[in-house]
Structure formats: structure tokens, C-alpha cells
Design a protein around this motif. Structure first.
Motif, mmCIF file in Angstrom:
data_model
loop_
_atom_site.group_PDB
_atom_site.id
_atom_site.type_symbol
_atom_site.label_atom_id
_atom_site.label_comp_id
_atom_site.label_asym_id
_atom_site.label_seq_id
_atom_site.Cartn_x
_atom_site.Cartn_y
_atom_site.Cartn_z
ATOM 1 N N VAL A 143 -7.635 26.277 -26.905
ATOM 2 C CA VAL A 143 -8.197 25.998 -28.393
ATOM 3 C C VAL A 143 -8.725 27.141 -28.528
ATOM 4 C CG1 VAL A 143 -9.724 24.392 -29.585
ATOM 5 C CG2 VAL A 143 -8.212 23.378 -28.004
ATOM 6 N N SER A 144 -8.781 27.757 -29.834
ATOM 7 C CA SER A 144 -9.886 28.764 -30.185
ATOM 8 C C SER A 144 -10.043 28.420 -31.888
ATOM 9 C CB SER A 144 -9.242 30.077 -30.286
ATOM 10 O OG SER A 144 -7.901 30.174 -30.940
ATOM 11 N N LEU A 145 -11.226 28.988 -32.183
ATOM 12 C CA LEU A 145 -11.706 28.641 -33.648
ATOM 13 C C LEU A 145 -12.271 30.077 -34.216
ATOM 14 C CD1 LEU A 145 -14.550 25.871 -32.815
ATOM 15 C CD2 LEU A 145 -12.402 25.541 -33.803
ATOM 16 N N ASP A 146 -11.321 30.127 -35.443
ATOM 17 C CA ASP A 146 -11.819 31.087 -36.247
ATOM 18 C C ASP A 146 -11.720 30.561 -37.616
ATOM 19 O OD1 ASP A 146 -12.328 33.695 -37.159
ATOM 20 O OD2 ASP A 146 -10.153 34.367 -36.998
ATOM 21 N N GLU A 147 -10.940 30.946 -38.602
ATOM 22 C CA GLU A 147 -10.788 30.405 -39.917
ATOM 23 C C GLU A 147 -10.394 28.921 -39.878
ATOM 24 O OE1 GLU A 147 -12.008 31.637 -42.901
ATOM 25 O OE2 GLU A 147 -12.951 33.145 -41.452
ATOM 26 N N THR A 148 -9.394 28.945 -38.770
ATOM 27 C CA THR A 148 -8.694 27.534 -38.251
ATOM 28 C C THR A 148 -8.774 27.364 -36.957
ATOM 29 O OG1 THR A 148 -6.764 28.974 -37.768
ATOM 30 C CG2 THR A 148 -6.901 28.058 -40.222
ATOM 31 N N VAL A 149 -8.464 26.160 -36.399
ATOM 32 C CA VAL A 149 -8.465 25.849 -35.144
ATOM 33 C C VAL A 149 -6.962 26.297 -34.622
ATOM 34 C CG1 VAL A 149 -8.276 23.840 -33.412
ATOM 35 C CG2 VAL A 149 -9.989 23.728 -35.478
ATOM 36 N N SER A 150 -6.937 27.146 -33.852
ATOM 37 C CA SER A 150 -5.696 27.118 -33.114
ATOM 38 C C SER A 150 -5.571 26.304 -31.780
ATOM 39 C CB SER A 150 -5.416 28.766 -32.674
ATOM 40 O OG SER A 150 -5.650 29.469 -34.046
ATOM 41 N N LEU A 151 -4.615 25.662 -31.807
ATOM 42 C CA LEU A 151 -4.493 24.860 -30.596
ATOM 43 C C LEU A 151 -2.844 24.952 -30.003
ATOM 44 C CD1 LEU A 151 -4.914 22.187 -29.008
ATOM 45 C CD2 LEU A 151 -4.066 20.822 -30.892
ATOM 46 N N THR A 152 -2.858 25.014 -28.699
ATOM 47 C CA THR A 152 -1.514 25.041 -27.873
ATOM 48 C C THR A 152 -1.796 23.889 -26.925
ATOM 49 O OG1 THR A 152 -1.352 27.414 -28.250
ATOM 50 C CG2 THR A 152 -0.217 26.352 -26.480
ATOM 51 N N TYR A 153 -0.720 23.056 -26.799
ATOM 52 C CA TYR A 153 -0.871 21.905 -25.915
ATOM 53 C C TYR A 153 0.397 21.597 -25.343
ATOM 54 C CZ TYR A 153 0.910 18.658 -29.440
ATOM 55 O OH TYR A 153 1.635 18.122 -30.530
ATOM 56 N N LEU A 154 0.571 21.383 -24.108
ATOM 57 C CA LEU A 154 1.766 21.016 -23.450
ATOM 58 C C LEU A 154 2.196 19.299 -23.439
ATOM 59 C CD1 LEU A 154 3.779 22.138 -20.919
ATOM 60 C CD2 LEU A 154 1.874 21.230 -19.304
ATOM 61 N N THR A 155 3.584 19.409 -24.007
ATOM 62 C CA THR A 155 3.814 18.336 -24.121
ATOM 63 C C THR A 155 4.360 17.171 -22.941
ATOM 64 O OG1 THR A 155 5.493 16.852 -25.510
ATOM 65 C CG2 THR A 155 6.195 18.895 -24.499
ATOM 66 N N ALA A 156 4.184 16.117 -23.205
ATOM 67 C CA ALA A 156 4.501 15.292 -21.941
ATOM 68 C C ALA A 156 6.002 14.777 -22.216
ATOM 69 C CB ALA A 156 3.603 14.059 -21.948
ATOM 70 N N PHE A 157 6.609 15.092 -23.524
ATOM 71 C CA PHE A 157 7.897 14.810 -23.804
ATOM 72 C C PHE A 157 8.819 16.032 -24.019
ATOM 73 C CE2 PHE A 157 4.752 11.666 -25.020
ATOM 74 C CZ PHE A 157 5.304 10.359 -24.695
ATOM 75 N N PRO A 158 9.220 16.623 -22.960
ATOM 76 C CA PRO A 158 9.666 17.887 -23.235
ATOM 77 C C PRO A 158 11.216 17.719 -23.694
ATOM 78 C CG PRO A 158 9.771 17.555 -20.831
ATOM 79 C CD PRO A 158 9.058 16.258 -21.529
ATOM 80 N N ASP A 159 11.671 17.105 -24.411
ATOM 81 C CA ASP A 159 12.877 16.847 -25.021
ATOM 82 C C ASP A 159 13.095 18.054 -26.195
ATOM 83 O OD1 ASP A 159 15.180 15.936 -25.619
ATOM 84 O OD2 ASP A 159 14.519 14.045 -26.528
ATOM 85 N N VAL A 160 14.315 18.030 -26.899
ATOM 86 C CA VAL A 160 14.487 18.938 -27.778
ATOM 87 C C VAL A 160 13.632 18.788 -28.930
ATOM 88 C CG1 VAL A 160 16.435 19.496 -29.540
ATOM 89 C CG2 VAL A 160 17.077 19.067 -27.137
ATOM 90 N N LYS A 161 13.375 17.534 -29.499
ATOM 91 C CA LYS A 161 12.586 17.183 -30.813
ATOM 92 C C LYS A 161 11.184 16.611 -30.043
ATOM 93 C CE LYS A 161 16.352 15.827 -33.535
ATOM 94 N NZ LYS A 161 16.652 14.869 -34.345
ATOM 95 N N PRO A 162 10.152 17.155 -30.879
ATOM 96 C CA PRO A 162 8.641 16.711 -30.562
ATOM 97 C C PRO A 162 8.374 15.312 -30.797
ATOM 98 C CG PRO A 162 8.746 18.123 -32.378
ATOM 99 C CD PRO A 162 10.263 17.960 -32.152
ATOM 100 N N ASP A 163 7.722 14.662 -29.631
ATOM 101 C CA ASP A 163 7.552 13.193 -30.069
ATOM 102 C C ASP A 163 6.369 12.996 -31.024
ATOM 103 O OD1 ASP A 163 7.467 10.532 -28.402
ATOM 104 O OD2 ASP A 163 5.448 11.086 -28.815
ATOM 105 N N GLY B 187 4.704 10.342 -31.866
ATOM 106 C CA GLY B 187 3.476 9.796 -31.358
ATOM 107 C C GLY B 187 2.504 10.697 -30.788
ATOM 108 N N GLU B 188 2.961 11.478 -30.019
ATOM 109 C CA GLU B 188 2.080 12.648 -29.326
ATOM 110 C C GLU B 188 1.459 13.367 -30.599
ATOM 111 O OE1 GLU B 188 2.249 15.417 -25.437
ATOM 112 O OE2 GLU B 188 3.748 15.679 -27.100
ATOM 113 N N VAL B 189 2.248 13.988 -31.699
ATOM 114 C CA VAL B 189 1.519 14.553 -32.580
ATOM 115 C C VAL B 189 0.557 13.559 -33.325
ATOM 116 C CG1 VAL B 189 2.159 15.648 -34.774
ATOM 117 C CG2 VAL B 189 3.793 15.898 -32.885
ATOM 118 N N GLY B 190 0.850 12.432 -33.425
ATOM 119 C CA GLY B 190 -0.123 11.551 -34.026
ATOM 120 C C GLY B 190 -1.448 11.405 -33.449
#
Length: 117
Positions: A24-44, A46-49
């Protein structure tokens, strides 16, 4: 408040919602990178939510809303998708100008599978 506190608060809120924060970093925006618990082709969705909910909850506390640029990864070099949460949407949601469905639709419209938009 030092510069580390907002990042720490964001990380704690995300982890509390079951999000595996990589960075996580803060500048003009929040830049977030996270490891999914659902490594399927499509993102989950519910996890985004859950990630979005963490930012909405923070904005109800002392955090000044910022646009969030999120990257979902399956592994270190494998981007699953990206999505965005606009500062204005957070403010509109917390002032009841946007409901759950409208906010969810807006975020999902920004979802880009396979890497950065």
C-alpha cells in the motif's frame, strides 16, 4: 500523525476484511496490491467488495477519502485484474447519494482482467 499511520490503518482495515495486502502506498491516490485468495481466471467480486468495504469504513472514521487504484495478483508476477474506487464515489456513498448497488456497479465497471488498464 506520522506518514506511516494512514498506511498502517489502511493495511489493518483491509486485513480485517480478509484481504492479503502485498503493498500500500499513498500519493495522489492509494495504490494497493493484494494477493487474491481466489486465483481463478476471473476476479472474485466478493473479495473486491470486501476491499471496497474497508475503504468505506475508513472514510466513516478519520480517513480522508482518496481514489484507490487496486491491483489483484495471483502470485508475484501474475496480475489477475485491476479496479478503481473513485474518491467521489466514497463521498457520495457515505452521504447516501449512492447505494450499495450503484457503487458496486461503478467499481465493477472499472474492473480490468489480465493486468493494468
Amino acid at each position: 500523525m506520522n506518514d506511516l499511520e494512514p498506511v498502517t490503518d489502511i493495511e489493518e482495515a483491509l486485513r480485517g476484511n480478509g484481504i492479503s495486502v502485498e503493498s500500500v502506498s499513498l500519493d495522489e491516490t492509494v495504490s494497493l496490491t493484494y494477493l487474491t485468495a481466489f486465483p481463478d481466471v476471473k476476479p472474485d467480486h466478493g473479495e473486491v467488495g470486501r476491499a471496497v468495504t474497508a475503504f468505506l469504513d475508513l472514510a466513516q472514521d478519520d480517513w480522508e477519502p482518496m481514489t484507490v487504484e487496486a491491483t489483484i495478483i495471483r502470485s508475484e508476477d501474475d496480475v489477475q485484474a485491476t479496479w478503481r474506487l473513485e474518491e467521489e464515489w466514497i463521498q457520495a456513498y457515505n452521504s447516501y447519494a449512492l447505494d450499495d448497488e450503484d457503487l458496486s456497479e461503478r467499481v465493477l465497471e472499472t474492473l480490468y482482467q489480465g493486468g493494468t488498464a
